[in-house]
Scaffold this motif. Sequence first.
Motif, short mmCIF file in Angstrom:
data_model
loop_
_atom_site.label_atom_id
_atom_site.label_comp_id
_atom_site.label_asym_id
_atom_site.label_seq_id
_atom_site.Cartn_x
_atom_site.Cartn_y
_atom_site.Cartn_z
N GLY A 143 -2.93 -6.92 -6.65
CA GLY A 143 -3.36 -5.64 -6.11
C GLY A 143 -4.16 -5.80 -4.64
N LYS A 144 -4.33 -7.28 -4.10
CA LYS A 144 -4.92 -7.29 -2.90
C LYS A 144 -4.15 -7.29 -1.87
N TRP A 145 -2.83 -6.85 -1.90
CA TRP A 145 -1.77 -6.97 -1.04
C TRP A 145 -1.71 -5.41 -0.59
N LYS A 146 -2.48 -4.46 -1.40
CA LYS A 146 -2.33 -3.12 -0.99
C LYS A 146 -1.15 -2.37 -0.70
N LEU A 147 -0.20 -2.82 -1.57
CA LEU A 147 1.11 -2.01 -1.47
C LEU A 147 1.09 -0.63 -1.97
N LYS A 148 1.90 0.28 -0.99
CA LYS A 148 1.98 1.79 -1.57
C LYS A 148 3.36 2.23 -1.27
N ASP A 151 6.46 1.90 1.81
CA ASP A 151 6.17 0.77 2.48
C ASP A 151 7.65 -0.10 2.35
N PRO A 180 -1.13 0.78 -11.35
CA PRO A 180 -1.87 -0.33 -11.42
C PRO A 180 -1.76 -0.86 -12.75
N ASP A 186 -0.56 -4.88 -9.86
CA ASP A 186 0.22 -3.77 -9.99
C ASP A 186 1.63 -3.98 -10.19
#
Length: 217
Positions: A143-148, A151, A180, A186
Amino acid sequence: MLPKVNQTLFLQVASSDEEEAGVDYKSRIADMDDDRMMIEIPINERTGRYKKLYLGDELSAFFITDGGVKNFFSTHVLGFKDEAIRLIAVEKPDPESITQMQRRSFLRVSAELELAVKLNDHVRFLALTDDVGGGGISFIAEGKWKLKPEDILECWLALPYKNGSIEHASFRMEIVRVKPLIMGRDQIMAKFNAITDGERQKIIRYCFERQLQFRKN
């Protein structure tokens, strides 16, 4: 909108044979739970013959709602159940994945493969796929990569074949959905944004070898 019990499904089965992939079948939804739909054995609409399905078979399906609207989704065979008649368990679609635009069917199989991902010059990481197919991939990422969604990712996928060789397919993907999971991870669902036919064929070859392995087990 999800299909309902007793509703008719119209199906095509993913195949490397273009003629077979274009055959239309129909089935009926006999039961449904949170994750699965139980369907009757599909029937060839032209010949009236039953179609034998195998574990892992990918299906392109649609059902018709009021006004004659066709609602398309992809699913795959999860298992079988013998009752008064033989039923086939298929994955229940996510409502967000159902579209009124028909999409080409591509084989998709469950597989844990190493995927190298580049989001930008500062974000690069390794991940494991959840499933792969000729149309896209889902994978598990921290989750730390904050993909959305939306992208664009540059990716390199390691593909081990049954003859012992390993090839790498490179492509760009666009994230469609981020789900999540537990432990700060994720599930990333993505479709190919840019891929050559040669690179796609590497992936499809792996998928068919994988499906044959499922059938033998």
